[in-house]
Design a protein around this motif. Structure first.
Motif, PDB file in Angstrom:
ATOM      1  N   GLN A  14      13.672  -5.338   3.825  1.00 46.70           N
ATOM      2  CA  GLN A  14      14.109  -6.507   3.304  1.00 46.70           C
ATOM      3  C   GLN A  14      15.122  -6.488   2.170  1.00 46.70           C
ATOM      4  OE1 GLN A  14      10.707  -9.460   2.764  1.00 46.70           O
ATOM      5  NE2 GLN A  14      10.130 -10.632   4.328  1.00 46.70           N
ATOM      6  N   GLU A  15      14.707  -5.849   1.256  1.00 49.01           N
ATOM      7  CA  GLU A  15      15.735  -5.237   0.654  1.00 49.01           C
ATOM      8  C   GLU A  15      17.017  -4.963   0.913  1.00 49.01           C
ATOM      9  OE1 GLU A  15      13.876  -2.859  -2.269  1.00 49.01           O
ATOM     10  OE2 GLU A  15      12.060  -4.294  -2.743  1.00 49.01           O
ATOM     11  N   SER A  22      -7.404   3.196  10.339  1.00 50.35           N
ATOM     12  CA  SER A  22      -5.816   3.688  10.328  1.00 50.35           C
ATOM     13  C   SER A  22      -5.071   2.580  10.941  1.00 50.35           C
ATOM     14  CB  SER A  22      -6.099   4.799  11.952  1.00 50.35           C
ATOM     15  OG  SER A  22      -5.059   4.401  12.120  1.00 50.35           O
ATOM     16  N   LEU A  23      -5.925   0.778  11.227  1.00 53.17           N
ATOM     17  CA  LEU A  23      -4.924  -0.196  11.539  1.00 53.17           C
ATOM     18  C   LEU A  23      -4.192  -1.068  10.183  1.00 53.17           C
ATOM     19  CD1 LEU A  23      -4.103  -2.206  13.646  1.00 53.17           C
ATOM     20  CD2 LEU A  23      -5.855  -3.180  12.944  1.00 53.17           C
ATOM     21  N   ILE A  24      -5.055  -0.574   9.161  1.00 48.73           N
ATOM     22  CA  ILE A  24      -5.167  -0.955   7.393  1.00 48.73           C
ATOM     23  C   ILE A  24      -3.819  -0.039   6.881  1.00 48.73           C
ATOM     24  CG2 ILE A  24      -5.680  -1.254   5.375  1.00 48.73           C
ATOM     25  CD1 ILE A  24      -8.656  -2.094   6.306  1.00 48.73           C
ATOM     26  N   ILE A  53       3.757  -0.979   7.396  1.00 48.62           N
ATOM     27  CA  ILE A  53       4.875  -1.808   7.972  1.00 48.62           C
ATOM     28  C   ILE A  53       4.865  -2.411   7.018  1.00 48.62           C
ATOM     29  CG2 ILE A  53       4.866  -3.849   9.717  1.00 48.62           C
ATOM     30  CD1 ILE A  53       3.091  -2.216  11.675  1.00 48.62           C
ATOM     31  N   HIS A  54       4.400  -3.421   6.277  1.00 47.85           N
ATOM     32  CA  HIS A  54       4.561  -4.067   5.212  1.00 47.85           C
ATOM     33  C   HIS A  54       5.340  -3.210   4.339  1.00 47.85           C
ATOM     34  CE1 HIS A  54       3.638  -7.273   2.444  1.00 47.85           C
ATOM     35  NE2 HIS A  54       3.706  -6.755   1.211  1.00 47.85           N
TER      36      HIS A  54
END
Length: 151
Positions: free
Chosen positions: A126-127, A110-112, A118-119
């Motif tokens: 950022q774009e 789940s964290l991954i 999020i990444h």
């Protein structure tokens, strides 16, 4: 007594003495046999007492041996019960550990997945930030240009 002497008179004094010696020897043999018999009985009683003492000692040794064996059996049973309890605890702890590990594995997955989201959001952000910065620069350039024209 006279009748006895009369009985032996035809045989002579030697016969009477012979009979008396034989009777004495018979009495001596009887007394000796009685003493031998008494000693034999006493010896048999001593043997019986000794055998009984040996049998009692042997029975006592057997009782002690059986008590020792029973104590060993009880001790072994106690160790087996303790080992079973300990093994049960180990199995319980292993099952709990496995459940925690599976839960942790699920949490890690789940964290991954959350980190990937999020990444991706960060990359997309950022774009968008770059696009917005270009728009702000463009607006800023236009405002500067308008401001220069007005001034």
């Amino acid at each position: 007594m006279a009748d006895i002497l009369a009985l032996f008179a035809p045989f002579g004094l030697d016969a009477l003495l012979g009979v008396l010696v034989l009777v004495g020897a018979a009495l001596a043999c009887y007394r000796f046999a009685g003493k031998v018999f008494d000693e034999w009985q006493a010896n048999n009683r001593r043997k019986a007492t000794l055998q009984q003492a040996q049998a009692d000692h042997q029975a006592e040794l057997e009782d002690k041996r059986e008590a020792r064996k029973q104590a060993e059996i009880e001790e072994r049973a106690q160790r087996d019960r303790e080992r079973s309890v300990l093994e049960g605890r180990i199995v319980t702890v292993m099952e709990q550990t496995k459940a925690v590990m599976e839960e942790n594995s699920g949490l890690m997955k789940s964290l991954i997945a959350s980190n990937e989201v999020i990444h991706n959001d960060l990359a997309h952000s950022q774009e968008r930030s770059a696009e917005m910065a270009q728009k702000v620069d463009h607006v800023n350039d236009r405002v500067d240009m308008i401001f220069e024209k007005v001034s």
